[in-house]
Write a protein that holds these residues in place. Structure first.
Motif, PDB file in Angstrom:
ATOM      1  N   ASP A   1       0.848  -1.197   0.000  1.00  0.00           N
ATOM      2  CA  ASP A   1       0.000   0.000   0.000  1.00  0.00           C
ATOM      3  C   ASP A   1       0.887   1.253   0.000  1.00  0.00           C
ATOM      4  OD1 ASP A   1      -2.069   1.790   0.195  1.00  0.00           O
ATOM      5  OD2 ASP A   1      -2.277   1.595   2.363  1.00  0.00           O
ATOM      6  N   PRO A   2       1.173   1.848  -1.141  1.00  0.00           N
ATOM      7  CA  PRO A   2       0.838   1.388  -2.496  1.00  0.00           C
ATOM      8  C   PRO A   2       1.984   0.551  -3.058  1.00  0.00           C
ATOM      9  CG  PRO A   2       1.789   3.573  -2.590  1.00  0.00           C
ATOM     10  CD  PRO A   2       1.831   3.158  -1.145  1.00  0.00           C
TER      11      PRO A   2
ATOM     12  N   GLN B   1      -2.207  -4.619  -4.812  1.00  0.00           N
ATOM     13  CA  GLN B   1      -2.400  -3.273  -4.260  1.00  0.00           C
ATOM     14  C   GLN B   1      -3.529  -3.296  -3.218  1.00  0.00           C
ATOM     15  OE1 GLN B   1      -1.176   0.104  -5.452  1.00  0.00           O
ATOM     16  NE2 GLN B   1      -2.235   0.730  -3.625  1.00  0.00           N
TER      17      GLN B   1
ATOM     18  N   ASN C   1      -6.604  -2.015  -1.234  1.00  0.00           N
ATOM     19  CA  ASN C   1      -7.696  -1.077  -1.562  1.00  0.00           C
ATOM     20  C   ASN C   1      -8.768  -1.215  -0.472  1.00  0.00           C
ATOM     21  OD1 ASN C   1      -9.747   0.442  -2.597  1.00  0.00           O
ATOM     22  ND2 ASN C   1      -9.717  -0.472  -4.644  1.00  0.00           N
ATOM     23  N   THR C   2      -8.686  -0.370   0.542  1.00  0.00           N
ATOM     24  CA  THR C   2      -9.585  -0.489   1.705  1.00  0.00           C
ATOM     25  C   THR C   2     -11.035  -0.200   1.339  1.00  0.00           C
ATOM     26  OG1 THR C   2      -8.890   1.740   2.268  1.00  0.00           O
ATOM     27  CG2 THR C   2      -7.873  -0.039   3.508  1.00  0.00           C
ATOM     28  N   LYS C   3     -11.268   0.581   0.266  1.00  0.00           N
ATOM     29  CA  LYS C   3     -12.648   0.930  -0.122  1.00  0.00           C
ATOM     30  C   LYS C   3     -13.460  -0.306  -0.485  1.00  0.00           C
ATOM     31  CE  LYS C   3     -11.477   5.531  -1.835  1.00  0.00           C
ATOM     32  NZ  LYS C   3     -11.180   6.304  -3.041  1.00  0.00           N
TER      33      LYS C   3
END
Length: 553
Positions: A342-343, A355, A357-359
């Motif tokens: 991250d990243p 990568q 991606n918490t979303k």
């Protein structure tokens, strides 16, 4: 003229600065477009200052410093920026029929003849360093003073402002490109755009130290930030919440990756751009500046079939570079390497990189769980931030995987306590931990203005406390190459805790970090301060720099 047309390699061998073998090596590595001087500088066989001194003495060409030279800005109309950049030269002044120019290579007779034929002037040559010439070209050729006037018409008019940042040939686009180019040439790691009450400051972090590059008028703030947001595909209408993005650009034919972060402040948004120079990334363990003992210990750890190897240090201490260099060493067709980051900073061929991606719920922990079902041999976790990630990493290492990761702690020994605080059972930690490498970055003394000094009483005292002696120290006096700082570039200082059976026992018995530290010292562990002071003795850095990053034990 025959003396003047002597080849550079022969001049340097005659001066005793390089050997015939080094010259042969440089000639073999030289591509058609490269100059021999550039290859010798890259290999570290000579410094730019030594190169200039030889040319000055052998050719009788004067050496000038452009740092404070009063260049006549009118002469920039005689030679185009493209020609000056391509041939690494800078016009200085015009006196009668004589045009004075500074060149990094005064033996480039083709360029001199071109200028003579195209302008009709007699050409007088002086030598200057490549860096100084590049800085001067951008200072005198690029838009600078006129920037403010160019925006007076559009300031405050939102439609005009948006139009201005969208057009490829607009002054604002040129300004942002110029800021990026200047940052890359100054070898900056970050660009800060700070909003103040009545101005906008652009600051560069060079060799770990922030300095103000320029001050811009307040009315340019919105356009400047909007342009950066457009490049990073961020929402230009949103200025109340932080945003993150990435930009991939080519600056001076160099692939550059920029990580963008915006943050709302009371005077507007602050933008920080982290510069990742993909062309200059260190992917070789030999180039990390590890001492022989640390290098051999790290190679032993990387050859283990399973276990956790941790790299610790604060933000911006070069942990990622060390991690990637280690992965590069392990990378082969026989192993399956998967990373979760991250990243993803640098893309490595032959390695599967994920990568975060918490979303969408793709966290370190969930990524790590999925990786374990992908038959990996080696796993790299960008950072251990929480108990869940730490626990899965430990379990992955216990089930036969080699796990590499970073963690934010002050030194290698306190990492053990940090992991126990993360609710990792001491017996699991003792069974899985292979070793911990702690590192910091210190500024390297500029090779061009390096001078030998007598150590002070305090310096002698610091060395004697660590059981070392010192006869001479080195410092940079400050020159144009290093912007009068005395430092140019950085190098890492390390300490390594190798987990042996005794330390495993101490961890299982939950002994304090002092007990582990005392045992490690008895076993001859080199602490950060020891490694740093050794590099002071080698003339690579200064005592002040070492004390800035490490505690006197």
């Amino acid at each position: 003229m025959a003396q003047t047309r002597k080849r550079l390699g022969d001049l340097l061998v005659e001066a005793g600065l390089i050997t015939e073998g080094q010259l042969e090596d440089a000639l073999q590595q030289k591509s058609d477009k490269q100059k021999l001087g550039d290859v010798l500088l890259q290999q570290g066989y000579i410094t730019e200052q030594q190169l200039i001194e030889v040319l000055e003495f052998q050719l009788g060409v004067p050496h000038i410093s452009l740092y404070r030279y009063p260049i006549d800005s009118k002469v920039t109309s005689i030679i185009t920026k493209e020609f000056a950049t391509r041939n690494n030269l800078m016009p200085l002044k015009l006196e009668g029929n004589k045009l004075f120019i500074a060149m990094s290579d005064p033996m480039d007779y083709f360029s001199i003849d071109d200028i003579r034929l195209s302008t009709g002037f007699d050409v007088e040559v002086a030598i200057a360093t490549k860096d100084e010439i590049i800085k001067s070209i951008h200072k005198y050729y690029d838009l600078d003073d006129a920037v403010e006037e160019l925006f007076e018409d559009v300031a405050g008019n939102e439609e005009a402002e948006l139009d201005e940042v969208s057009k490829n040939d607009s002054p604002m686009v040129k300004l942002v490109d110029q800021l990026l180019l200047r940052a890359v040439q100054e070898r900056a790691s970050d660009i800060h755009i700070d909003a103040h009450e009545n101005k906008v400051l652009v600051r560069y972090r060079v060799d770990g130290v922030l300095r103000t590059e320029r001050s811009l008028p307040k009315h340019m703030q919105n356009m400047l930030i909007a342009r950066i947001k457009i490049m990073a595909n961020l929402d230009i209408t949103e200025n109340r919440i932080p945003q993150d993005g990435r930009i991939k650009v080519n600056v001076d034919f160099h692939p550059i990756d920029l990580r963008i972060s915006t943050l709302p402040t009371v005077y507007g948004e602050k933008v920080v751009m982290r510069i990742l120079d993909l062309g200059n990334s260190i992917n070789d363990l030999d180039k990390l500046g590890l001492s022989e003992k640390h290098y051999n210990d790290l190679l032993k750890m990387l050859s283990l079939p399973n276990g956790i190897i941790l790299i610790t240090g604060p933000t911006g201490s070069g942990k990622s570079s060390t991690l990637y260099a280690g992965l590069n060493r392990l990378n082969s067709d026989e192993v399956n390497i998967i990373t979760v980051e991250d990243p993803v900073e640098y893309q490595l061929e032959g390695i599967n990189q994920i990568q975060v991606n918490t979303k969408v719920g793709m966290t370190f922990a969930s990524g790590l769980r999925s990786i374990l079902r992908q038959d990996p041999d080696i796993i790299m976790v960008g950072e251990i931030r929480d108990s869940e990630t730490a626990e899965i990493a430990v379990r992955a290492s216990l089930t036969g995987h080699l796990v590499l990761s970073t963690i934010h702690t002050n030194d290698s020994i306190s990492t053990v306590n940090r992991l126990i605080d993360m609710k990792i059972e001491p017996f699991l930690l003792a069974a899985s931990l292979a070793g911990i490498l702690s590192q910091r970055l210190v500024r390297r003394i500029c090779r061009d203005c390096k001078k030998e000094y007598e150590p002070s009483v305090r310096e002698k005292d610091i060395f004697s406390k660590r059981g070392m002696t010192i006869d001479k120290v080195y410092r940079g006096d400050g020159c144009a190459t290093c912007n009068m700082t005395g430092y140019r570039g950085r190098l890492a200082v390390h300490e390594m805790l190798v987990i042996d059976s005794e330390i495993k026992q101490l961890i299982m018995n939950e002994k304090s970090s002092h007990v582990i530290s005392d045992y490690a010292e008895q076993q001859g562990m080199t602490f950060l301060i020891d490694d740093g002071l050794e590099k002071v003795k080698q003339g690579l850095t200064t005592t002040e720099e070492v004390l800035r990053v490490s505690m006197d034990k």
